[in-house]
Design an enzyme around this catalytic site. Sequence first.
Site, mmCIF file in Angstrom:
data_model
loop_
_atom_site.group_PDB
_atom_site.id
_atom_site.type_symbol
_atom_site.label_atom_id
_atom_site.label_comp_id
_atom_site.label_asym_id
_atom_site.label_seq_id
_atom_site.Cartn_x
_atom_site.Cartn_y
_atom_site.Cartn_z
ATOM 1 N N TYR A 152 -14.956 63.590 28.082
ATOM 2 C CA TYR A 152 -14.107 64.018 29.090
ATOM 3 C C TYR A 152 -12.661 64.125 28.329
ATOM 4 O O TYR A 152 -12.263 63.165 28.121
ATOM 5 C CB TYR A 152 -13.640 62.993 30.096
ATOM 6 C CG TYR A 152 -14.966 62.589 31.116
ATOM 7 C CD1 TYR A 152 -15.168 63.576 32.089
ATOM 8 C CD2 TYR A 152 -15.793 61.658 31.382
ATOM 9 C CE1 TYR A 152 -16.315 63.549 33.209
ATOM 10 C CE2 TYR A 152 -16.600 61.389 32.037
ATOM 11 C CZ TYR A 152 -17.023 62.366 33.120
ATOM 12 O OH TYR A 152 -17.911 62.251 33.980
ATOM 13 N N THR A 178 -17.639 67.894 29.544
ATOM 14 C CA THR A 178 -17.931 67.857 30.821
ATOM 15 C C THR A 178 -16.523 68.534 31.826
ATOM 16 O O THR A 178 -15.602 68.377 31.636
ATOM 17 C CB THR A 178 -17.919 66.489 31.678
ATOM 18 O OG1 THR A 178 -19.049 65.741 30.977
ATOM 19 C CG2 THR A 178 -18.545 66.319 33.275
ATOM 20 N N LYS A 243 -20.781 71.262 30.123
ATOM 21 C CA LYS A 243 -21.413 70.647 31.310
ATOM 22 C C LYS A 243 -20.646 70.844 32.386
ATOM 23 O O LYS A 243 -19.721 70.399 32.782
ATOM 24 C CB LYS A 243 -21.645 69.168 30.745
ATOM 25 C CG LYS A 243 -22.355 68.506 31.932
ATOM 26 C CD LYS A 243 -22.796 66.997 31.319
ATOM 27 C CE LYS A 243 -23.752 66.400 32.448
ATOM 28 N NZ LYS A 243 -22.783 65.936 33.589
ATOM 29 N N HIS A 267 -23.288 67.819 38.361
ATOM 30 C CA HIS A 267 -22.949 66.237 37.994
ATOM 31 C C HIS A 267 -23.811 65.513 39.017
ATOM 32 O O HIS A 267 -23.436 64.491 39.460
ATOM 33 C CB HIS A 267 -21.561 66.195 38.192
ATOM 34 C CG HIS A 267 -20.972 65.018 37.346
ATOM 35 N ND1 HIS A 267 -20.178 65.140 36.391
ATOM 36 C CD2 HIS A 267 -21.181 63.543 37.588
ATOM 37 C CE1 HIS A 267 -19.551 64.165 35.915
ATOM 38 N NE2 HIS A 267 -20.454 63.058 36.554
HETATM 39 C C1 LIG Z 1 -24.569 56.839 37.807
HETATM 40 C C2 LIG Z 1 -24.272 58.115 37.119
HETATM 41 C C3 LIG Z 1 -23.265 58.432 36.115
HETATM 42 C C4 LIG Z 1 -22.912 59.510 35.527
HETATM 43 N N1 LIG Z 1 -22.149 59.647 34.582
HETATM 44 C C5 LIG Z 1 -21.935 60.738 33.853
HETATM 45 C C6 LIG Z 1 -20.819 60.931 32.808
HETATM 46 O O1 LIG Z 1 -20.384 59.662 32.372
HETATM 47 N N2 LIG Z 1 -20.598 61.944 32.186
HETATM 48 C C7 LIG Z 1 -21.054 63.118 32.648
HETATM 49 O O2 LIG Z 1 -20.821 63.966 32.134
HETATM 50 N N3 LIG Z 1 -22.075 62.922 33.733
HETATM 51 C C8 LIG Z 1 -22.434 61.868 34.176
HETATM 52 N N4 LIG Z 1 -23.384 61.960 35.370
HETATM 53 C C9 LIG Z 1 -24.001 63.079 35.479
HETATM 54 C C10 LIG Z 1 -25.410 63.205 34.704
HETATM 55 O O3 LIG Z 1 -24.890 63.616 33.479
HETATM 56 C C11 LIG Z 1 -26.114 64.498 35.430
HETATM 57 O O4 LIG Z 1 -25.449 65.666 35.520
HETATM 58 C C12 LIG Z 1 -26.878 64.271 36.576
HETATM 59 O O5 LIG Z 1 -27.108 62.804 36.728
HETATM 60 C C13 LIG Z 1 -28.164 64.782 36.631
HETATM 61 O O6 LIG Z 1 -28.656 64.953 37.807
HETATM 62 P P1 LIG Z 1 -30.018 63.640 38.167
HETATM 63 O O7 LIG Z 1 -29.364 62.419 38.230
HETATM 64 O O8 LIG Z 1 -30.472 64.436 39.429
HETATM 65 O O9 LIG Z 1 -31.147 63.954 36.996
HETATM 66 C C14 LIG Z 1 -23.523 60.768 35.936
HETATM 67 C C15 LIG Z 1 -24.563 60.489 36.950
HETATM 68 C C16 LIG Z 1 -24.878 59.441 37.422
HETATM 69 C C17 LIG Z 1 -25.991 59.247 38.390
HETATM 70 O O1 LIG Z 2 -20.034 58.286 37.934
HETATM 71 C C1 LIG Z 2 -19.808 59.412 37.116
HETATM 72 O O2 LIG Z 2 -20.648 60.511 37.585
HETATM 73 C C2 LIG Z 2 -19.154 59.646 36.020
HETATM 74 O O3 LIG Z 2 -19.232 60.583 35.200
HETATM 75 C C3 LIG Z 2 -18.302 58.698 35.520
HETATM 76 C C4 LIG Z 2 -17.256 58.619 34.735
HETATM 77 C C5 LIG Z 2 -16.444 57.839 34.292
HETATM 78 C C6 LIG Z 2 -16.546 56.613 34.739
HETATM 79 C C7 LIG Z 2 -17.607 56.325 35.261
HETATM 80 C C8 LIG Z 2 -18.441 57.272 36.010
#
Ligand SMILES: Cc1cc2nc3c(=O)[nH]c(=O)nc-3n(C[C@H](O)[C@H](O)[C@H](O)COP(=O)(O)O)c2cc1C
Ligand SMILES: O=C(O)C(=O)c1ccccc1
Length: 373
Positions: A152, A178, A243, A267
Amino acid sequence: MPSVPAQVTPSRTAMADPGPLHRLDDLEAEARLRLDPVHRDFFAGGAGDERTLRANETAFDAYRILPRVLRGGGERDLRTELLGETLPMPVLVSPTAFHRLAHPEGEVATARAVGAVGTVLVVSMASTTPIEAVAEAIEPSDRSARLWFQLYPQPDLGFTASVVSRAEAAGCRALVVTVDSPVFGRRDRDLRNGFLDLPPGYCCENMRDPETGRVRDIVMDATLDWARIEWLRATTRLPIVLKGILHPADARLAVAHGVDAVLVSNHGGRQLDGVPASIDALPAVVAAVGGRIPVLLDGGIRRGTDILTALALGAVAVGVGRPVLWALAARGERGVSQLLDLLRAELARAMTLAGAVRPADLTREMILDRVPG
Ligand SMILES: Cc1cc2nc3c(=O)[nH]c(=O)nc-3n(C[C@H](O)[C@H](O)[C@H](O)COP(=O)(O)O)c2cc1C
Ligand SMILES: O=C(O)C(=O)c1ccccc1
């Protein structure tokens, strides 16, 4: 009749070998028994009315696979070229925050499992283990495993540059920027549960200031723009993956700005509710990119047939997010290994049944879309 113990929550230490994994869904059910409900909601939840979250999975129902027959070919070859390297299969682990809330070994367990399979782990900037320790968790014998770092971009450019340098020094092979989060999505479950921050004892280790040792909060930066992507392009020699691309016009701009790949993603339905399911947004992005850079996809991938559909519609590889968290919570490192093995086996079987030897054999004509439920 034998008496049944009232206490059904299994304790981690007393857990017997969970045995083989037959269905990805079983992991979510097992994880539910083990997770704090507040953390489970954080992992499972989406933004707003969770329309996009639901759509990511259900959208696959509107696609049907038109198989080819009598194509022979014997064993399937799932190897996939991506950013100059060969992955054993077209599946990556998408970045997700806070693995230590899922399992005490957190990102270390995830990295070991992904390392053994030899595919890509995209380590979240919001990892609860420092990137250096995640890199060390991968056995030297698993040298084909790769870490990519999810960023980020922070308004403090100096700090952003220092995080990028850390990722480079730890051996990360790409930067996943992202771009769908100029502000945090509004997630009702977390608001209702009062889940605002990590519990004491955990922090976003990649946000530690190199000089002061203080851990900063991650800032979602609403000033982020293409100029910052140009700044990043000039700051690192790592390949850059954007992303969170959904609009074909943004995919064209990504190519024009010298980006190395785009990841079609919403996301996991956690940012803007009401955007299309990833699989529905994919074809227009693939058309806009016109083969100039690889297009990746995540969101709702739960089956080998989902992977097949995404590849046939033009994705080079797919990412999985929540399934990895369920696997980790349910069974730790072994669960993540079993999950990746299951997806690989399901994809190989689906390709065999569809008459494709290699991912490149999967073409647009093999998918019928807009099939009524
Ligand atoms: C609990 C959780 C935390 C996530 N944290 C991030 C993150 O820190 N950075 C990011 O770019 N995407 C984050 N994502 C999005 C995932 O990279 C991804 O795009 C998404 O989970 C894909 O969908 P799916 O869960 O159906 O496979 C997060 C998703 C979840 C469920
Ligand atoms: O929860 C999320 O999807 C996520 O991207 C995130 C980003 C920073 C801190 C915690 C979660």
